[in-house]
Every structure is written in structure tokens, then in C-alpha cells.
Scaffold this motif. Structure first.
Motif, PDB file in Angstrom:
ATOM      1  N   UNK A 192       1.018  -1.165   0.056  1.00 23.21           N
ATOM      2  CA  UNK A 192       0.075  -0.168  -0.014  1.00 23.21           C
ATOM      3  C   UNK A 192       0.909   1.224  -0.035  1.00 23.21           C
ATOM      4  N   UNK A 193       0.387   2.327  -0.225  1.00 23.70           N
ATOM      5  CA  UNK A 193       1.035   3.623   0.014  1.00 23.70           C
ATOM      6  C   UNK A 193       1.898   3.980   0.817  1.00 23.70           C
ATOM      7  N   UNK A 194       1.319   3.586   2.138  1.00 29.66           N
ATOM      8  CA  UNK A 194       2.024   3.658   3.268  1.00 29.66           C
ATOM      9  C   UNK A 194       3.205   3.002   3.492  1.00 29.66           C
ATOM     10  N   UNK A 195       3.269   1.712   2.843  1.00 33.50           N
ATOM     11  CA  UNK A 195       4.432   0.923   3.017  1.00 33.50           C
ATOM     12  C   UNK A 195       5.727   1.494   2.291  1.00 33.50           C
ATOM     13  N   UNK A 196       5.490   2.249   1.188  1.00 32.99           N
ATOM     14  CA  UNK A 196       6.771   2.927   0.533  1.00 32.99           C
ATOM     15  C   UNK A 196       6.810   4.329   0.784  1.00 32.99           C
ATOM     16  N   UNK A 197       6.475   5.046   1.873  1.00 32.47           N
ATOM     17  CA  UNK A 197       6.319   6.454   2.068  1.00 32.47           C
ATOM     18  C   UNK A 197       5.439   7.360   1.515  1.00 32.47           C
ATOM     19  N   UNK A 198       4.830   6.827   0.484  1.00 35.26           N
ATOM     20  CA  UNK A 198       4.176   7.842  -0.713  1.00 35.26           C
ATOM     21  C   UNK A 198       3.237   8.747   0.315  1.00 35.26           C
ATOM     22  N   UNK A 199       2.266   8.126   1.280  1.00 36.34           N
ATOM     23  CA  UNK A 199       1.289   8.679   2.101  1.00 36.34           C
ATOM     24  C   UNK A 199       1.699   9.718   2.792  1.00 36.34           C
ATOM     25  N   UNK A 200       2.992   9.337   3.688  1.00 38.47           N
ATOM     26  CA  UNK A 200       3.613  10.087   4.444  1.00 38.47           C
ATOM     27  C   UNK A 200       4.371  11.273   3.765  1.00 38.47           C
ATOM     28  N   UNK A 201       4.830  11.132   2.722  1.00 42.39           N
ATOM     29  CA  UNK A 201       5.490  12.154   2.180  1.00 42.39           C
ATOM     30  C   UNK A 201       4.366  13.139   1.477  1.00 42.39           C
ATOM     31  N   UNK A 202       3.568  12.812   1.110  1.00 41.91           N
ATOM     32  CA  UNK A 202       2.266  13.677   0.360  1.00 41.91           C
ATOM     33  C   UNK A 202       1.686  14.450   1.687  1.00 41.91           C
ATOM     34  N   UNK A 203       1.427  13.836   2.895  1.00 44.03           N
ATOM     35  CA  UNK A 203       0.996  14.583   4.282  1.00 44.03           C
ATOM     36  C   UNK A 203       1.978  15.412   4.444  1.00 44.03           C
ATOM     37  N   UNK A 204       3.230  15.378   4.660  1.00 47.29           N
ATOM     38  CA  UNK A 204       4.092  16.074   5.040  1.00 47.29           C
ATOM     39  C   UNK A 204       4.349  17.501   4.052  1.00 47.29           C
ATOM     40  N   UNK A 205       4.161  17.354   2.730  1.00 50.97           N
ATOM     41  CA  UNK A 205       3.938  18.266   1.915  1.00 50.97           C
ATOM     42  C   UNK A 205       2.619  19.162   1.930  1.00 50.97           C
ATOM     43  N   UNK A 206       1.761  18.567   2.256  1.00 52.62           N
ATOM     44  CA  UNK A 206       0.460  19.229   2.564  1.00 52.62           C
ATOM     45  C   UNK A 206       0.443  20.085   3.868  1.00 52.62           C
ATOM     46  N   UNK A 207       0.945  19.292   4.944  1.00 52.05           N
ATOM     47  CA  UNK A 207       1.235  20.077   6.149  1.00 52.05           C
ATOM     48  C   UNK A 207       2.198  21.144   6.126  1.00 52.05           C
TER      49      UNK A 207
END
Length: 269
Positions: A97-112
Motif C-alpha cells: 500500500x502507499x504507506x509501505x513505501x512512504x508515499x502517503x507520509x510524504x504527501x502528508x508532509x508536503x500538504x502540512x
């Protein structure tokens, strides 16, 4: 696992029926309940192109509020389903899933970061562009970690993705701490998601994304099944075929990350 066209058609028919029932329930339910007869009348006014003067209060609630949100929810679900299928198929891991490869975390950090520091510098596109930049940054970090390995394994790929995910998650918390209370509330609202901004004039954006990703998935499915294994083709929903003579193209960054992958190298052959 679906093994025949008949079972696939039956499963698709059942799922479409369930989706239709859920759509009707979503439009009917709410603070202002709408009867089935009123729902049919509202849809008739929409289809016939009747003027706004003929719309009642319930008609406006159905046509201008609930129906666009239901359509947006379906488009978002379709896009996530296609992207998830591609990710799990390419990595040959049904738990990817996207959480497994850091995609979701990176997107969240950019939005924050955009919410905390820049705000709406680019108008409506500020948060999407910032989230896209954060996701690309996380992918670049994963590729950078794997660059030193000539023949990295799936375990190393997962460990690199988890490391980047934890790093960007910590960065998200730190940026949230730096912002004020209003920024923290905006971050919480954004991470939870919502369909309140759905309107008829902006539904073409998610529709364009779903059509683009879906078209790419269909093309890659047909091209990849020429050289894929039988289990791989069954997972994609197509039959195994003879090996293709020409190599299929793919996204450059994804090919660079996976072309040496011992599990998925035959997909890009």
C-alpha cells in the motif's frame, strides 16, 4: 480468485448492484430525508435540464449537494482501487500500500508544510501541488536508499519504504507542532479527507485522473500479460499469452526502482 469470464461477470454484476444501492441510500439519507419518489423527481429535473425555478428545497439538496458528493466518492474509490491494484501487481505483494513505501507520509508532509507556511499561495492548487511534491520526494528518498544495491531484494525495498515513511511521519508531526491551532485543525481536517467541496464544475478533475490511470492500467495489463506468468495474469484479470517480441514501456522512475527486482523483473521484460 476469479478463474472464468462467467464468474467475473457475475461478480461484477453483484458489485454494481451493491454500488447502486449504496448510491441511492447515500442520496436519500441525511439531515433532510428524501423519499424515493422525490429522488426520482429530482433526477428527472436534472436530466431534462429544467430551470432552477422549478427546483424545490429537496431537489436542490439532492442535485447540488448530495449527488456530486456521491459521484466524487465513486471516482475517488475507483482511482484508489486502480492504483492499489497496480502497486500490488508490480510488487507481487498483496499487502503493498502507499504507506509501505512512504508515499502517503510524504504527501502528508508536503500538504502540512503548505498549510503551515505558504498557505494558499497557488490558490486551489496549493495543497494538491504540495502533496504531489511530498510524494515525489518520498519516492526519490526510497530510490536514493536503494541506489547502492546492485540487486536489491523485496525485503530491502520494504525496509527502505518504511524508513522513509517513518521519517516523513515525524516531519509531519514536527510541522504540525510549529503551526498555530488553526493550522493544526486544518491539518487534521485535510488528513481525514472530505467530500464537502464536490461541485458539478470540478468533477471533471477526478474523472480525468481516473480515466488516465485506468487507461494506463488497461494498456499495461494487455501488454504485460504477453510476458507475465499465469498467476500474474490471473491477478490482473486476463489470460496468459505468448511472450511479446517488443519490450513494453513504463514509467521511468518505477522502472528504475524495479527493473532489477528479482520478483518483478519479468513484468517489464
Amino acid at each position: 480468485m476469479i478463474t472464468s469470464p462467467r464468474s467475473f461477470g457475475l461478480t461484477a454484476a453483484v458489485l454494481w448492484g451493491v454500488l447502486l444501492v449504496l448510491c441511492v441510500v447515500s442520496v436519500k439519507a441525511g439531515a433532510v430525508p428524501v423519499s424515493l419518489e422525490r429522488l426520482v423527481q429530482s433526477l428527472s429535473l436534472l436530466v431534462s435540464g429544467a430551470p432552477q425555478a422549478l427546483y424545490g428545497m429537496e431537489d436542490r439538496i439532492v442535485v447540488e449537494l448530495r449527488l456530486p458528493r456521491v459521484i466524487l466518492a465513486m471516482l475517488v474509490g475507483a482511482g484508489l482501487a486502480v492504483v492499489g491494484t497496480l502497486l500490488q501487481t508490480v510488487t507481487r505483494n498483496e499487502l503493498s500500500d502507499p504507506y509501505l513505501f512512504g508515499l502517503s507520509s510524504g504527501s502528508a508532509a508536503g500538504a502540512v508544510a503548505a498549510i503551515t507556511f505558504t498557505g494558499e499561495a497557488f490558490g486551489l492548487w496549493s495543497l494538491p501541488l504540495a502533496a504531489l511534491a511530498g510524494g515525489l520526494a518520498s519516492v526519490a528518498a526510497v530510490l536514493l536508499l536503494l541506489r547502492g544495491y546492485a540487486n536489491h531484494s523485496s525485503d530491502q525495498l520494504i525496509l527502505a519504504g518504511l524508513s522513509v515513511s517513518f521519517l516523513f511521519t515525524a516531519l509531519t508531526y514536527y510541522l504540525t507542532f510549529l503551526g498555530d491551532q488553526r493550522a493544526a485543525q486544518s491539518v487534521l481536517f485535510w488528513t481525514m479527507g472530505g467530500l464537502g467541496g464536490a461541485r458539478w464544475d470540478n468533477l471533471f478533475l477526478p474523472l480525468l485522473g481516473v480515466v488516465t490511470v485506468g487507461g494506463f492500467a488497461i494498456f499495461k495489463t494487455r501488454a504485460g500479460c504477453h510476458a507475465g506468468r499465469r498467476s500474474h495474469c490471473a491477478q490482473l484479470g486476463c489470460g496468459a499469452r505468448a511472450p511479446a517480441r517488443k519490450p513494453s514501456w513504463c514509467a521511468p522512475w518505477l522502472r528504475r526502482a524495479l527493473w532489477r527486482h528479482p520478483v518483478s523483473s519479468d513484468l517489464w521484460a
